[in-house]
Design a protein around this motif. Structure first.
Motif, PDB file in Angstrom:
ATOM      1  N   UNK A 142     -49.192  18.278 -26.904  1.00 44.96           N
ATOM      2  CA  UNK A 142     -47.762  18.217 -26.565  1.00 44.96           C
ATOM      3  C   UNK A 142     -47.307  19.481 -25.850  1.00 44.96           C
ATOM      4  N   UNK A 143     -47.763  20.640 -26.336  1.00 44.52           N
ATOM      5  CA  UNK A 143     -47.347  21.918 -25.742  1.00 44.52           C
ATOM      6  C   UNK A 143     -47.837  22.057 -24.304  1.00 44.52           C
ATOM      7  N   UNK A 144     -48.976  21.441 -24.002  1.00 46.68           N
ATOM      8  CA  UNK A 144     -49.579  21.560 -22.667  1.00 46.68           C
ATOM      9  C   UNK A 144     -49.557  20.226 -21.928  1.00 46.68           C
ATOM     10  N   UNK A 145     -48.493  19.466 -22.139  1.00 45.58           N
ATOM     11  CA  UNK A 145     -48.464  18.110 -21.590  1.00 45.58           C
ATOM     12  C   UNK A 145     -48.526  18.097 -20.069  1.00 45.58           C
ATOM     13  N   UNK A 146     -47.909  19.068 -19.420  1.00 47.77           N
ATOM     14  CA  UNK A 146     -47.924  19.073 -17.958  1.00 47.77           C
ATOM     15  C   UNK A 146     -49.357  19.111 -17.436  1.00 47.77           C
ATOM     16  N   UNK A 147     -50.191  19.940 -18.070  1.00 49.57           N
ATOM     17  CA  UNK A 147     -51.601  20.003 -17.678  1.00 49.57           C
ATOM     18  C   UNK A 147     -52.310  18.688 -18.010  1.00 49.57           C
ATOM     19  N   UNK A 153     -54.988  12.898 -18.804  1.00 50.23           N
ATOM     20  CA  UNK A 153     -55.723  12.897 -20.065  1.00 50.23           C
ATOM     21  C   UNK A 153     -54.853  12.312 -21.173  1.00 50.23           C
ATOM     22  N   UNK A 154     -55.316  11.199 -21.735  1.00 52.98           N
ATOM     23  CA  UNK A 154     -54.643  10.596 -22.869  1.00 52.98           C
ATOM     24  C   UNK A 154     -55.447  10.791 -24.140  1.00 52.98           C
ATOM     25  N   UNK A 246     -51.183   7.801 -14.872  1.00 51.90           N
ATOM     26  CA  UNK A 246     -50.416   8.541 -15.877  1.00 51.90           C
ATOM     27  C   UNK A 246     -51.072   8.398 -17.245  1.00 51.90           C
ATOM     28  N   UNK A 247     -50.891   9.396 -18.128  1.00 50.60           N
ATOM     29  CA  UNK A 247     -51.588   9.392 -19.415  1.00 50.60           C
ATOM     30  C   UNK A 247     -51.094   8.313 -20.378  1.00 50.60           C
ATOM     31  N   UNK A 248     -52.017   7.930 -21.250  1.00 52.05           N
ATOM     32  CA  UNK A 248     -51.771   6.897 -22.257  1.00 52.05           C
ATOM     33  C   UNK A 248     -52.300   7.391 -23.599  1.00 52.05           C
ATOM     34  N   UNK A 249     -51.535   7.160 -24.648  1.00 49.29           N
ATOM     35  CA  UNK A 249     -52.009   7.424 -26.009  1.00 49.29           C
ATOM     36  C   UNK A 249     -52.064   6.096 -26.744  1.00 49.29           C
ATOM     37  N   UNK A 250     -53.205   5.831 -27.363  1.00 47.92           N
ATOM     38  CA  UNK A 250     -53.420   4.583 -28.103  1.00 47.92           C
ATOM     39  C   UNK A 250     -53.820   4.934 -29.533  1.00 47.92           C
TER      40      UNK A 250
END
Length: 306
Positions: A142-147, A153-154, A246-250
């Motif tokens: 979360x802290x490095x979400x821009x990267x 990267x999800x 765009x990133x995805x979290x599953x």
């Protein structure tokens, strides 16, 4: 031809063939107007400084400035300026309005992005940190979400029921929303139920709308019915996200070995896409859900005096 001018006192300056007299008249009007401004700009505690200019009684900085008129060094006019105290007040008011606007935006993003009320209170601040290494890794995402976003990267959060997969996903969602970053946290069943209500052309439009969120979190892969239609829709959802870049979290309860070695092609193309986009992270430990239920049961027993 010089038009007549109206002074603050209501006097008319008539036309004059003498340009100097007219300039003097205009200068007198400006001086008179400046005095009126001075009177209206004076607050309790204000005073006249040694240079004859109005000073703020709170911050002791000038509220006036002496401006030299062009063409005649002997003529100056006094114009109002903002003292430091008032500038600070204006800046504080501007910051307050910006803060309120940002807070309204965050509330709207959270309303749209997280439909389950319980999830909105799941944050890193409330994390019990029973698995500190895992907590740190999730927070680092979360802290490095821009990267993470730039690298597309999800995460694939997998593990047994109740270990905190959805909780950690919600922590990420809330952390990003607090920064004003739109996130959609939903589940496969909800998306598929929505798709079933739409005509064929509208389904693609709906999938496209999901890609407007910088982060898409989909809970409970595998909870949907395993019909041909359902599997096809799950693939379409994941593939649309894959194509968006765009990133995805599953999150899922499915065993990671089954994801890596699916039983047939129907599952293989879904799981391959997921693994291509999402780094597997095991969320293990005791079931937080069961521990929460035990605590809740004990509290109710005490409340009822049993």
């Amino acid at each position: 031809m010089i038009l007549p001018l109206q002074s603050p006192e209501g006097m008319i300056l008539m036309n004059s063939s003498d340009g100097g007299d007219t300039v003097d008249g205009i200068y007198s009007i400006i001086q008179s107007m400046a005095k009126n401004v001075q009177a209206s700009n004076m607050d309790d505690g204000d005073y006249i400084g040694e240079d004859g200019l109005l000073m703020c009684g709170k911050c002791h900085t000038p509220k006036q400035y002496r401006l030299q008129l062009p063409g005649d060094e002997s003529k100056t006019i006094v114009v109002p300026i903002t003292c430091k105290h008032r500038r600070d007040e204006l800046k504080a008011e501007e910051e307050r309005l910006e803060r309120e606007q940002f807070e309204r935006r965050v509330r709207e993003i959270r309303r749209v992005g997280i439909s389950d009320a319980e999830f909105k209170s799941w944050t890193f601040e409330n994390d019990d940190r029973k698995t500190p290494r895992l907590s740190d890794a999730i927070k680092r995402y979360a802290d490095n979400f821009q990267e993470m976003k730039e690298k597309n990267l999800g995460l694939l959060l997998y593990g047994n029921v109740g270990t905190g997969k959805t909780y950690y996903a919600a922590c990420i969602a809330n952390a990003l929303i607090d920064k004003g970053i739109p996130v959609l946290m939903t589940n496969f069943i909800r998306i598929i139920n929505k798709i079933q209500t739409l005509y064929t052309l509208d389904r693609q439009h709906y999938l496209d709308e999901l890609q407007k969120f910088p982060l898409l979190i989909i809970d409970d892969l595998g909870a949907e019915r395993q019909s041909e239609f359902m599997l096809e829709q799950v693939y379409n959802i994941i593939d649309a996200r894959y194509r968006s870049g765009l990133p995805l979290i599953v999150t899922t309860n499915i065993d990671i070995e089954l994801i890596k070695n699916p039983p047939d092609i129907r599952y293989a193309r879904i799981y391959d896409r997921v693994l291509e986009m999402c780094h597997p992270v095991k969320v293990d430990g005791n079931s937080r859900r069961r521990e929460g239920l035990k605590k809740q049961f004990a509290e109710r027993q005490e409340l009822l005096g049993l």
